[in-house]
Write an enzyme that holds these catalytic residues in place. Sequence first.
Site, PDB file in Angstrom:
ATOM      1  N   ARG A  44      11.052  -0.737  11.269  1.00 44.50           N
ATOM      2  CA  ARG A  44       9.789  -0.711  12.031  1.00 44.50           C
ATOM      3  C   ARG A  44      10.014  -1.803  13.401  1.00 44.50           C
ATOM      4  O   ARG A  44      10.345  -2.986  13.181  1.00 44.50           O
ATOM      5  CB  ARG A  44       8.648  -0.521  11.530  1.00 44.50           C
ATOM      6  CG  ARG A  44       8.367   0.564  10.812  1.00 44.50           C
ATOM      7  CD  ARG A  44       7.178   0.606   9.787  1.00 44.50           C
ATOM      8  NE  ARG A  44       5.947  -0.019  10.235  1.00 44.50           N
ATOM      9  CZ  ARG A  44       4.910  -0.276   9.487  1.00 44.50           C
ATOM     10  NH1 ARG A  44       4.802   0.324   8.462  1.00 44.50           N
ATOM     11  NH2 ARG A  44       3.795  -0.894   9.894  1.00 44.50           N
ATOM     12  N   ARG A  67      -9.813   0.579   8.332  1.00 40.24           N
ATOM     13  CA  ARG A  67      -9.569  -0.650   8.731  1.00 40.24           C
ATOM     14  C   ARG A  67     -10.595  -1.301   9.353  1.00 40.24           C
ATOM     15  O   ARG A  67     -10.438  -2.621   9.923  1.00 40.24           O
ATOM     16  CB  ARG A  67      -8.422  -0.643   9.440  1.00 40.24           C
ATOM     17  CG  ARG A  67      -7.033  -0.648   8.859  1.00 40.24           C
ATOM     18  CD  ARG A  67      -5.930  -0.683   9.970  1.00 40.24           C
ATOM     19  NE  ARG A  67      -4.823  -1.328   9.745  1.00 40.24           N
ATOM     20  CZ  ARG A  67      -3.689  -0.929   9.011  1.00 40.24           C
ATOM     21  NH1 ARG A  67      -3.619   0.538   8.724  1.00 40.24           N
ATOM     22  NH2 ARG A  67      -2.516  -1.673   8.947  1.00 40.24           N
ATOM     23  N   ARG A 107      -0.584  -8.554  13.261  1.00 44.29           N
ATOM     24  CA  ARG A 107      -1.246  -7.832  12.401  1.00 44.29           C
ATOM     25  C   ARG A 107      -1.958  -8.475  11.253  1.00 44.29           C
ATOM     26  O   ARG A 107      -3.334  -7.875  10.974  1.00 44.29           O
ATOM     27  CB  ARG A 107      -0.188  -6.904  11.719  1.00 44.29           C
ATOM     28  CG  ARG A 107       0.488  -6.024  12.661  1.00 44.29           C
ATOM     29  CD  ARG A 107       1.944  -5.482  12.348  1.00 44.29           C
ATOM     30  NE  ARG A 107       1.833  -4.874  10.898  1.00 44.29           N
ATOM     31  CZ  ARG A 107       3.153  -4.698  10.595  1.00 44.29           C
ATOM     32  NH1 ARG A 107       4.154  -5.040  10.960  1.00 44.29           N
ATOM     33  NH2 ARG A 107       2.995  -3.928   9.331  1.00 44.29           N
ATOM     34  N   LYS A 141       0.738  -1.286  -0.280  1.00 42.51           N
ATOM     35  CA  LYS A 141      -0.002   0.107   0.143  1.00 42.51           C
ATOM     36  C   LYS A 141       0.836   1.437  -0.024  1.00 42.51           C
ATOM     37  O   LYS A 141       0.678   2.198  -0.761  1.00 42.51           O
ATOM     38  CB  LYS A 141      -0.872   0.036   1.164  1.00 42.51           C
ATOM     39  CG  LYS A 141      -2.020  -1.211   1.344  1.00 42.51           C
ATOM     40  CD  LYS A 141      -2.710  -1.080   2.640  1.00 42.51           C
ATOM     41  CE  LYS A 141      -2.001  -1.129   3.925  1.00 42.51           C
ATOM     42  NZ  LYS A 141      -1.303  -2.409   4.169  1.00 42.51           N
ATOM     43  N   ARG A 144      11.885  -5.379   4.998  1.00 45.73           N
ATOM     44  CA  ARG A 144      11.694  -4.022   4.772  1.00 45.73           C
ATOM     45  C   ARG A 144      12.764  -2.918   5.662  1.00 45.73           C
ATOM     46  O   ARG A 144      12.918  -3.230   6.725  1.00 45.73           O
ATOM     47  CB  ARG A 144      10.270  -3.630   5.150  1.00 45.73           C
ATOM     48  CG  ARG A 144       9.920  -2.318   5.074  1.00 45.73           C
ATOM     49  CD  ARG A 144       8.295  -1.706   5.025  1.00 45.73           C
ATOM     50  NE  ARG A 144       7.747  -2.424   6.115  1.00 45.73           N
ATOM     51  CZ  ARG A 144       6.533  -2.148   6.502  1.00 45.73           C
ATOM     52  NH1 ARG A 144       5.710  -1.632   5.271  1.00 45.73           N
ATOM     53  NH2 ARG A 144       5.957  -2.622   7.388  1.00 45.73           N
TER      54      ARG A 144
HETATM   55  P1  AP5 Z   1       4.809  -1.808   1.799  1.00 45.37           P
HETATM   56  O1  AP5 Z   1       4.559  -0.925   0.677  1.00 45.37           O
HETATM   57  O2  AP5 Z   1       5.627  -1.090   2.693  1.00 45.37           O
HETATM   58  O3  AP5 Z   1       3.677  -2.356   2.572  1.00 45.37           O
HETATM   59  P2  AP5 Z   1       2.327  -1.738   3.169  1.00 45.37           P
HETATM   60  O4  AP5 Z   1       1.181  -2.520   2.540  1.00 45.37           O
HETATM   61  O5  AP5 Z   1       2.177  -0.309   3.003  1.00 45.37           O
HETATM   62  O6  AP5 Z   1       2.633  -2.368   4.563  1.00 45.37           O
HETATM   63  P3  AP5 Z   1       2.652  -1.637   6.283  1.00 45.37           P
HETATM   64  O7  AP5 Z   1       3.251  -2.734   6.919  1.00 45.37           O
HETATM   65  O8  AP5 Z   1       2.953  -0.278   6.004  1.00 45.37           O
HETATM   66  O9  AP5 Z   1       1.105  -1.908   6.318  1.00 45.37           O
HETATM   67  P4  AP5 Z   1       0.358  -2.231   7.624  1.00 45.37           P
HETATM   68  O10 AP5 Z   1      -1.067  -1.842   7.270  1.00 45.37           O
HETATM   69  O11 AP5 Z   1       0.417  -3.238   8.539  1.00 45.37           O
HETATM   70  O12 AP5 Z   1       1.141  -0.742   8.472  1.00 45.37           O
HETATM   71  P5  AP5 Z   1       0.502   0.666   8.740  1.00 45.37           P
HETATM   72  O13 AP5 Z   1       1.621   1.567   8.835  1.00 45.37           O
HETATM   73  O14 AP5 Z   1      -0.505   0.705   8.317  1.00 45.37           O
HETATM   74  O15 AP5 Z   1       5.564  -2.877   1.455  1.00 45.37           O
HETATM   75  C1  AP5 Z   1       6.222  -3.886   2.119  1.00 45.37           C
HETATM   76  C2  AP5 Z   1       7.758  -4.185   1.717  1.00 45.37           C
HETATM   77  O16 AP5 Z   1       7.575  -5.055   0.661  1.00 45.37           O
HETATM   78  C3  AP5 Z   1       8.625  -2.936   1.432  1.00 45.37           C
HETATM   79  O17 AP5 Z   1       9.974  -3.386   1.821  1.00 45.37           O
HETATM   80  C4  AP5 Z   1       8.355  -3.008  -0.200  1.00 45.37           C
HETATM   81  O18 AP5 Z   1       9.353  -2.563  -0.753  1.00 45.37           O
HETATM   82  C5  AP5 Z   1       8.261  -4.327  -0.533  1.00 45.37           C
HETATM   83  N1  AP5 Z   1       7.185  -4.577  -1.624  1.00 45.37           N
HETATM   84  C6  AP5 Z   1       6.235  -3.733  -1.796  1.00 45.37           C
HETATM   85  N2  AP5 Z   1       5.631  -4.381  -2.864  1.00 45.37           N
HETATM   86  C7  AP5 Z   1       6.174  -5.413  -3.351  1.00 45.37           C
HETATM   87  C8  AP5 Z   1       5.937  -6.294  -4.462  1.00 45.37           C
HETATM   88  N3  AP5 Z   1       4.857  -6.040  -5.257  1.00 45.37           N
HETATM   89  N4  AP5 Z   1       6.773  -7.214  -4.675  1.00 45.37           N
HETATM   90  C9  AP5 Z   1       7.837  -7.293  -3.668  1.00 45.37           C
HETATM   91  N5  AP5 Z   1       8.022  -6.471  -2.641  1.00 45.37           N
HETATM   92  C10 AP5 Z   1       7.233  -5.329  -2.534  1.00 45.37           C
HETATM   93  O19 AP5 Z   1       0.054   0.425  10.267  1.00 45.37           O
HETATM   94  C11 AP5 Z   1       0.772  -0.117  11.544  1.00 45.37           C
HETATM   95  C12 AP5 Z   1      -0.087  -0.105  12.711  1.00 45.37           C
HETATM   96  O20 AP5 Z   1      -0.595   1.129  12.857  1.00 45.37           O
HETATM   97  C13 AP5 Z   1      -1.210  -1.092  12.641  1.00 45.37           C
HETATM   98  O21 AP5 Z   1      -0.646  -2.486  12.983  1.00 45.37           O
HETATM   99  C14 AP5 Z   1      -2.022  -0.524  13.740  1.00 45.37           C
HETATM  100  O22 AP5 Z   1      -1.812  -0.812  15.076  1.00 45.37           O
HETATM  101  C15 AP5 Z   1      -1.919   1.029  13.486  1.00 45.37           C
HETATM  102  N6  AP5 Z   1      -2.899   1.702  12.487  1.00 45.37           N
HETATM  103  C16 AP5 Z   1      -2.484   2.099  11.337  1.00 45.37           C
HETATM  104  N7  AP5 Z   1      -3.706   2.553  10.674  1.00 45.37           N
HETATM  105  C17 AP5 Z   1      -4.892   2.239  11.660  1.00 45.37           C
HETATM  106  C18 AP5 Z   1      -6.005   2.250  11.572  1.00 45.37           C
HETATM  107  N8  AP5 Z   1      -6.874   2.905  10.418  1.00 45.37           N
HETATM  108  N9  AP5 Z   1      -6.675   1.897  12.397  1.00 45.37           N
HETATM  109  C19 AP5 Z   1      -6.325   1.312  13.500  1.00 45.37           C
HETATM  110  N10 AP5 Z   1      -4.953   1.061  13.734  1.00 45.37           N
HETATM  111  C20 AP5 Z   1      -4.152   1.562  12.780  1.00 45.37           C
END
Ligand code: AP5
Length: 218
Positions: A161, A88, A172, A13, A127
């Site tokens: 992270r 979410r 997660r 994402k 990552r």
């Molecule tokens: P990346 O693009 O970083 O993936 P992502 O989907 O953004 O993953 P996140 O870990 O950031 O998602 P998340 O939803 O768990 O975390 P968030 O920060 O929102 O890609 C990942 C890796 O793969 C990278 O190294 C990239 O280079 C590689 N990659 C990408 N595409 C690829 C491909 N096609 N092929 C190969 N490699 C690839 O949330 C973190 C925490 O915050 C949550 O757990 C929760 O506690 C809290 N939180 C955040 N938002 C909310 C909400 N709305 N409600 C409640 N709690 C929340």
Amino acid sequence: MNLVLLGPPGAGKGTQAKRLEERHALVQLSTGDMLRAAVAAGSELGRKAGDIMKRGELVPDEVVTGLIAERMDADEDGKGFILDGFPRTIGQAEALDRLMQERGKQVDRVIVLEVDDDALVERITGRSTCATCGEGYHDLFKQPKVPGVCDRCGGTKFTRRPDDNEEVVRARLKAYHAQTTPLIGYYQGQRKVSAVDGMADIETVQKEIDEALAGASA
Ligand code: AP5
């Protein structure tokens, strides 16, 4: 155009949101980034959220909805939004519909990135992020052209992270399957969903998202 990027942790994402920002002049709103900024600032919200994030659980709906509302109001040049990691839960999706409506906007399209759970664990545990500009990298799938130097800004410090270890990733994923996948049905009911194969490489996923957006607006 206002887009929601939906998908499990590590689905890509953030990677695709950055690319969409550049190509379509949209503004990325990532609740994960906002919460990490609050943690780094040491605010009360950050302390509470940080404990929840370390366990891989979801922060309460009213907290993240408040953050999103603030950022929407700060956007003065009327560009569209890419919502990355929000909503979410069904409660967050309903709140987002209300926030959009109050501002004369709507969610136009929901891109669902589909990736197998085992691939997600590999992606997340490999990552890293440039500490200077935030550009994302992966130990296997996206390495800097010059080892140890960020392609985008030339920075040489990279961070990982605290919630990117296998145990927390599994928690997660559990939260995603239990609380976030019902959103696919919610948005299918609004006929806004385009599913994209997130298992493909980064460039191919980008192309498929562009095709989905072009098809939706045709
Ligand atoms: P990346 O693009 O970083 O993936 P992502 O989907 O953004 O993953 P996140 O870990 O950031 O998602 P998340 O939803 O768990 O975390 P968030 O920060 O929102 O890609 C990942 C890796 O793969 C990278 O190294 C990239 O280079 C590689 N990659 C990408 N595409 C690829 C491909 N096609 N092929 C190969 N490699 C690839 O949330 C973190 C925490 O915050 C949550 O757990 C929760 O506690 C809290 N939180 C955040 N938002 C909310 C909400 N709305 N409600 C409640 N709690 C929340």
